[in-house]
Design an enzyme around this catalytic site. Structure first.
Site, PDB file in Angstrom:
ATOM      1  N   ASN A  28       0.851  -1.197   0.000  1.00 28.00           N
ATOM      2  CA  ASN A  28       0.000   0.000   0.000  1.00 28.00           C
ATOM      3  C   ASN A  28       0.883   1.241   0.000  1.00 28.00           C
ATOM      4  O   ASN A  28       1.797   1.319  -0.835  1.00 28.00           O
ATOM      5  CB  ASN A  28      -1.144  -0.029   1.023  1.00 28.00           C
ATOM      6  CG  ASN A  28      -0.806  -0.213   2.481  1.00 28.00           C
ATOM      7  OD1 ASN A  28      -0.451  -1.300   2.896  1.00 28.00           O
ATOM      8  ND2 ASN A  28      -0.944   0.819   3.282  1.00 28.00           N
ATOM      9  N   ASP A  29       0.642   2.220   0.816  1.00 25.90           N
ATOM     10  CA  ASP A  29       1.201   3.573   0.654  1.00 25.90           C
ATOM     11  C   ASP A  29       2.678   3.651   0.241  1.00 25.90           C
ATOM     12  O   ASP A  29       3.502   2.911   0.766  1.00 25.90           O
ATOM     13  CB  ASP A  29       1.149   4.344   1.973  1.00 25.90           C
ATOM     14  CG  ASP A  29      -0.133   4.182   2.732  1.00 25.90           C
ATOM     15  OD1 ASP A  29      -1.068   3.558   2.236  1.00 25.90           O
ATOM     16  OD2 ASP A  29      -0.185   4.701   3.859  1.00 25.90           O
ATOM     17  N   GLN A  45       4.542   0.546   1.998  1.00 26.63           N
ATOM     18  CA  GLN A  45       3.910  -0.358   2.940  1.00 26.63           C
ATOM     19  C   GLN A  45       3.819  -1.738   2.288  1.00 26.63           C
ATOM     20  O   GLN A  45       3.274  -1.888   1.188  1.00 26.63           O
ATOM     21  CB  GLN A  45       2.500   0.149   3.297  1.00 26.63           C
ATOM     22  CG  GLN A  45       2.518   1.334   4.223  1.00 26.63           C
ATOM     23  CD  GLN A  45       2.919   0.935   5.626  1.00 26.63           C
ATOM     24  OE1 GLN A  45       2.114   0.464   6.409  1.00 26.63           O
ATOM     25  NE2 GLN A  45       4.192   1.116   5.975  1.00 26.63           N
ATOM     26  N   TRP A  53      -3.393  -6.979   3.341  1.00 25.34           N
ATOM     27  CA  TRP A  53      -2.759  -6.117   4.347  1.00 25.34           C
ATOM     28  C   TRP A  53      -2.368  -6.941   5.576  1.00 25.34           C
ATOM     29  O   TRP A  53      -3.141  -7.769   6.050  1.00 25.34           O
ATOM     30  CB  TRP A  53      -3.740  -4.997   4.721  1.00 25.34           C
ATOM     31  CG  TRP A  53      -3.132  -3.928   5.579  1.00 25.34           C
ATOM     32  CD1 TRP A  53      -2.523  -2.795   5.148  1.00 25.34           C
ATOM     33  CD2 TRP A  53      -3.093  -3.893   7.006  1.00 25.34           C
ATOM     34  NE1 TRP A  53      -2.089  -2.059   6.222  1.00 25.34           N
ATOM     35  CE2 TRP A  53      -2.428  -2.706   7.381  1.00 25.34           C
ATOM     36  CE3 TRP A  53      -3.529  -4.747   8.010  1.00 25.34           C
ATOM     37  CZ2 TRP A  53      -2.208  -2.350   8.705  1.00 25.34           C
ATOM     38  CZ3 TRP A  53      -3.315  -4.393   9.335  1.00 25.34           C
ATOM     39  CH2 TRP A  53      -2.660  -3.204   9.675  1.00 25.34           C
ATOM     40  N   SER A  86       3.339   3.953   7.827  1.00 25.07           N
ATOM     41  CA  SER A  86       3.853   4.900   6.829  1.00 25.07           C
ATOM     42  C   SER A  86       4.704   6.014   7.413  1.00 25.07           C
ATOM     43  O   SER A  86       4.554   6.387   8.586  1.00 25.07           O
ATOM     44  CB  SER A  86       2.685   5.511   6.065  1.00 25.07           C
ATOM     45  OG  SER A  86       2.156   4.535   5.208  1.00 25.07           O
ATOM     46  N   ARG A 158      -0.247   9.182  13.425  1.00 24.35           N
ATOM     47  CA  ARG A 158       0.629   8.466  12.495  1.00 24.35           C
ATOM     48  C   ARG A 158       1.047   9.275  11.263  1.00 24.35           C
ATOM     49  O   ARG A 158       0.662  10.398  11.057  1.00 24.35           O
ATOM     50  CB  ARG A 158      -0.015   7.159  12.061  1.00 24.35           C
ATOM     51  CG  ARG A 158      -1.362   7.255  11.391  1.00 24.35           C
ATOM     52  CD  ARG A 158      -1.807   5.825  11.010  1.00 24.35           C
ATOM     53  NE  ARG A 158      -3.110   5.794  10.388  1.00 24.35           N
ATOM     54  CZ  ARG A 158      -4.241   5.559  11.029  1.00 24.35           C
ATOM     55  NH1 ARG A 158      -4.243   5.338  12.326  1.00 24.35           N
ATOM     56  NH2 ARG A 158      -5.388   5.537  10.364  1.00 24.35           N
ATOM     57  N   GLU A 211      -5.310  10.704   6.723  1.00 22.99           N
ATOM     58  CA  GLU A 211      -4.072   9.924   6.729  1.00 22.99           C
ATOM     59  C   GLU A 211      -3.036  10.582   5.813  1.00 22.99           C
ATOM     60  O   GLU A 211      -3.360  11.402   4.953  1.00 22.99           O
ATOM     61  CB  GLU A 211      -4.348   8.485   6.266  1.00 22.99           C
ATOM     62  CG  GLU A 211      -5.293   7.748   7.201  1.00 22.99           C
ATOM     63  CD  GLU A 211      -5.460   6.269   6.899  1.00 22.99           C
ATOM     64  OE1 GLU A 211      -5.382   5.463   7.825  1.00 22.99           O
ATOM     65  OE2 GLU A 211      -5.679   5.914   5.726  1.00 22.99           O
TER      66      GLU A 211
HETATM   67  C1  FRU Z   1      -2.966   4.660   4.800  1.00 21.97           C
HETATM   68  C2  FRU Z   1      -2.570   3.927   6.060  1.00 21.97           C
HETATM   69  C3  FRU Z   1      -1.697   4.806   6.934  1.00 21.97           C
HETATM   70  C4  FRU Z   1      -0.939   3.799   7.747  1.00 21.97           C
HETATM   71  C5  FRU Z   1      -0.744   2.681   6.746  1.00 21.97           C
HETATM   72  C6  FRU Z   1      -0.797   1.307   7.347  1.00 21.97           C
HETATM   73  O1  FRU Z   1      -3.306   3.832   3.755  1.00 21.97           O
HETATM   74  O2  FRU Z   1      -3.720   3.492   6.760  1.00 21.97           O
HETATM   75  O3  FRU Z   1      -2.398   5.743   7.723  1.00 21.97           O
HETATM   76  O4  FRU Z   1       0.270   4.307   8.226  1.00 21.97           O
HETATM   77  O5  FRU Z   1      -1.768   2.802   5.790  1.00 21.97           O
HETATM   78  O6  FRU Z   1      -0.519   0.344   6.372  1.00 21.97           O
END
Ligand code: FRU
Length: 473
Positions: A28-29, A45, A53, A86, A158, A211
């Site tokens: 992800n991110d 991520q 996830w 992240s 975060r 986020e």
């Molecule tokens: C955004 C998020 C962030 C977090 C990460 C966890 O997509 O939820 O806020 O740090 O992904 O994977």
């Protein structure tokens, strides 16, 4: 001879060439985006052990040209007690942190969120900001021994983005309290001790949790009425509440004095498509910011039909500001399109016509101009032995330009998110230019000279694609 399983072959039908993807796991991110010595680093991520996830760690890839990526081993692995959420990376050239090797060039310092698991002995469930550093330009990483460096004893604090502010000679960290819709700014002189500076909220962005914030400095070109100046753009993701439904990214144009960000502007979508989340900028770039987004949407991210790898990044984009109506500043972005992609410059016919057929297994690019007065459609008809699917770029009855992927995937996909948000030019205009890149499952569209970008995933799994221009139905 290599034997590939049928599911693997099917999965790789969709793998793009110029969009970063993980080899065989979940992504992800984008995290820790930084360019150093001409090498672009994208951390991300990553679940090193699965296609959904979990086990959140930082994966790592590098590129010389932002087009082709080389995957490297996991940089920051999770543990039983800590997930690595992240964050960002800066080059601490003056070694203000003291984390550099004696006498050597300053270290890379990574800021990430420690998401402590239920088995953490003292702070289970807490999210706090931590540091890791590299003395070899990102090849290897060491966790700082006195982590975390910043905590609020919160379960949703975060996504630290750190940059240097030369006027105040301080480092600035931008984070979120995700559930409170609040950006927190802290400052530091040594990257390790952080003081609160200010907070920021905005009533118009109340559709979901906040986020992955970023705060970027952008030069505004001058014109006859105003001198050149600079402004700041807060980039912020919300889930849900995104422009095209599900999760998405917004920008807010404002001012920043080294401690406080202020804005009386309305939020502008960073992207009118459903697949651009957690977009943040590269550190180390001189000039206009370069951003990368996660080309997926939390509404359906774990269901994309590509396992074992899952998710891509968008193409990178540059971000600019241009004076718009009523003295406001408009965000303008340009895709950074890999050189050498076969490009079709479409002469739009006055009657329906079939214009070209190309190989759908390779990236290609289409450029042309749509009339906003005569509703019309550019149809990309994807064909394979498994079926025919289509992606449609069309002008709706109100003169809005829309990318419709409702029938663009072999299996039903993201049925509730088929269309991008219509793009309507602010000043009445009879034509809108488009620049469309299709890289198998990844579609990036730049409209009207960058006044809008659209990111969409499609899964047609096709061998050929025919480009047609049709009258609106
Ligand atoms: C955004 C998020 C962030 C977090 C990460 C966890 O997509 O939820 O806020 O740090 O992904 O994977």
């Amino acid at each position: 001879m290599t034997i590939t399983s049928p599911s693997r072959q099917r999965a790789d039908l969709h793998r793009p060439r110029f969009h970063l993807t993980p080899e065989a796991t979940w992504m992800n991110d984008p995290n820790g985006l930084v360019v150093i010595d001409g090498t672009w680093h994208a951390f991300f991520q990553n679940n090193p052990h699965g296609s959904t996830w979990g086990n959140m760690s930082w994966g790592h890839a590098i590129s010389d040209d932002l087009a082709t990526w080389t995957r490297l081993p996991v940089a920051l692995p999770c543990s039983e007690t800590e997930l690595i959420f992240s964050g960002s990376i800066v080059h601490d050239a003056e070694n203000t942190s003291g984390l550099g090797a004696p006498g050597a060039d300053g270290p890379l310092v990574a800021f990430y969120t420690s998401a402590y698991t239920p088995s953490h002995p003292t702070t289970p469930g807490i999210q706090a900001q931590s540091v890791a550093f590299s003395q070899d330009r990102g090849a290897s990483w060491t966790f700082y021994e006195n982590n975390p460096v910043l905590t609020r004893d919160s379960e949703n604090f975060r996504d630290p983005k750190v940059f240097f502010h030369p006027e105040s000679q301080r480092w600035v960290m931008v984070t979120v309290e995700a559930l409170d819709h609040c950006v927190h700014l802290h400052t530091s002189v040594d990257l390790l001790t952080w003081e609160p500076a200010s907070t920021f909220t905005h009533p118009a962005l109340d559709g979901g949790i906040w986020e992955c914030p970023d705060l970027v400095r952008v030069q505004v070109p001058g014109d006859e009425s105003a001198a050149a100046r600079e402004a700041w753009v807060l980039v912020l993701s919300t889930n849900p509440g995104g422009p095209a439904g599900g999760s998405g990214t917004y920008t807010l144009v404002g001012e920043f004095d080294g401690r406080r960000f202020t804005s009386d502007a309305a939020p502008q979508p960073l992207d009118l498509g459903p697949d651009c989340y957690a977009a943040v900028s590269f550190s180390g770039v001189d000039g206009d910011p370069v951003l990368l987004g996660w080309m997926n949407n939390w509404a359906y991210a774990e269901q994309t039909p590509t396992a074992p790898w899952r998710s891509a990044m968008t193409l990178p984009r540059t971000l600019h500001l241009e004076p718009g109506a009523d003295g406001a500043l408009d965000v303008v972005q340009h895709l950074i399109i890999p050189e050498g992609i076969p490009t079709l410059d479409l002469e739009m016919p006055s009657a329906p016509a079939e214009l070209a057929t190309v190989d759908a297994g390779q990236p290609f690019r289409l450029r042309g101009v749509l009339s906003t007065e005569v509703p019309s459609r550019v149809v990309l008809r994807f064909r394979s032995e498994l079926g025919t699917r289509q992606l449609v770029l069309e002008v709706d009855e109100d003169g809005g330009v829309v990318l419709d992927r409702g029938d663009a995937s072999l299996d039903s996909f993201a049925a509730e998110h088929p269309r991008s948000v219509p793009y309507r030019p602010q000043a009445a205009r009879s034509e809108v230019a488009f620049d469309l890149v299709v890289d198998r499952s990844c579609v990036d569209l730049e409209l009207d000279g960058g006044r809008a970008l659209v990111s969409q995933q499609i899964f047609p799994g096709a061998e050929t694609v025919t480009v047609l221009v049709e009258a609106a139905s």
